[in-house]
Design a protein around this motif. Structure first.
Motif, PDB file in Angstrom:
ATOM      1  N   THR A  31      -4.273   4.970  -4.476  1.00  0.00           N
ATOM      2  CA  THR A  31      -4.135   5.116  -5.933  1.00  0.00           C
ATOM      3  C   THR A  31      -5.266   5.957  -6.518  1.00  0.00           C
ATOM      4  O   THR A  31      -5.053   6.674  -7.488  1.00  0.00           O
ATOM      5  CB  THR A  31      -4.082   3.744  -6.626  1.00  0.00           C
ATOM      6  N   THR A  36       1.024   6.662  -5.333  1.00  0.00           N
ATOM      7  CA  THR A  36       1.576   5.385  -5.748  1.00  0.00           C
ATOM      8  C   THR A  36       2.161   4.690  -4.517  1.00  0.00           C
ATOM      9  O   THR A  36       2.988   5.271  -3.803  1.00  0.00           O
ATOM     10  CB  THR A  36       2.683   5.548  -6.810  1.00  0.00           C
ATOM     11  N   THR A  38       4.544   2.412  -2.549  1.00  0.00           N
ATOM     12  CA  THR A  38       5.897   1.927  -2.772  1.00  0.00           C
ATOM     13  C   THR A  38       6.227   0.700  -1.937  1.00  0.00           C
ATOM     14  O   THR A  38       7.028  -0.124  -2.356  1.00  0.00           O
ATOM     15  CB  THR A  38       6.939   3.034  -2.468  1.00  0.00           C
ATOM     16  N   PHE A  65       3.960   5.535   0.651  1.00  0.00           N
ATOM     17  CA  PHE A  65       3.455   5.927  -0.665  1.00  0.00           C
ATOM     18  C   PHE A  65       3.893   7.341  -0.995  1.00  0.00           C
ATOM     19  O   PHE A  65       4.333   8.094  -0.125  1.00  0.00           O
ATOM     20  CB  PHE A  65       1.934   5.805  -0.726  1.00  0.00           C
ATOM     21  N   SER A  67       2.593  10.878  -3.016  1.00  0.00           N
ATOM     22  CA  SER A  67       1.420  11.558  -3.564  1.00  0.00           C
ATOM     23  C   SER A  67       1.592  13.055  -3.395  1.00  0.00           C
ATOM     24  O   SER A  67       2.541  13.515  -2.764  1.00  0.00           O
ATOM     25  CB  SER A  67       0.141  11.090  -2.874  1.00  0.00           C
TER      26      SER A  67
END
Length: 95
Positions: A31, A36, A38, A65, A67
């Motif tokens: 982050t 983010t 998931t 994730f 990005s």
């Protein structure tokens, strides 16, 4: 935004709290660099294919994730120096 899967093998000899803190730290790195998370899939304790640092077992985690393209390199640089992470691999998932 690209989709990635990060496989992390954590030292099996540490306490549950330290292992949880290690995975939370990895999620924090994701982050921090604009990604983010998931999904976090915990596979539990598994036998390693070969001995690493005199350890035969490790806890496996798979984190998916999203990005941008620069984030995985930054995350890997941080994972490389984490004490409780035995191995890691980050791959881009095809659409």
């Amino acid at each position: 935004m690209n989709k990635y899967e990060l496989a992390v093998v954590v030292n099996a000899k540490i306490e549950d709290d330290a292992r949880t803190a290690t995975i939370e730290k990895v999620q924090e790195y994701i982050t921090r660099f604009g990604g983010t998370v998931t999904n976090v899939d915990e596979w539990g304790k598994r036998r390693l294919a070969y001995e690493i640092q005199k350890m035969r077992e490790g806890f496996y985690y798979f984190i998916t994730f999203e990005s941008d393209a620069t984030a995985p390199a930054e995350i890997e640089a941080r994972l490389r120096i984490m004490e409780n992470v035995i191995r890691f691999l980050c791959v881009r998932q095809e659409a």
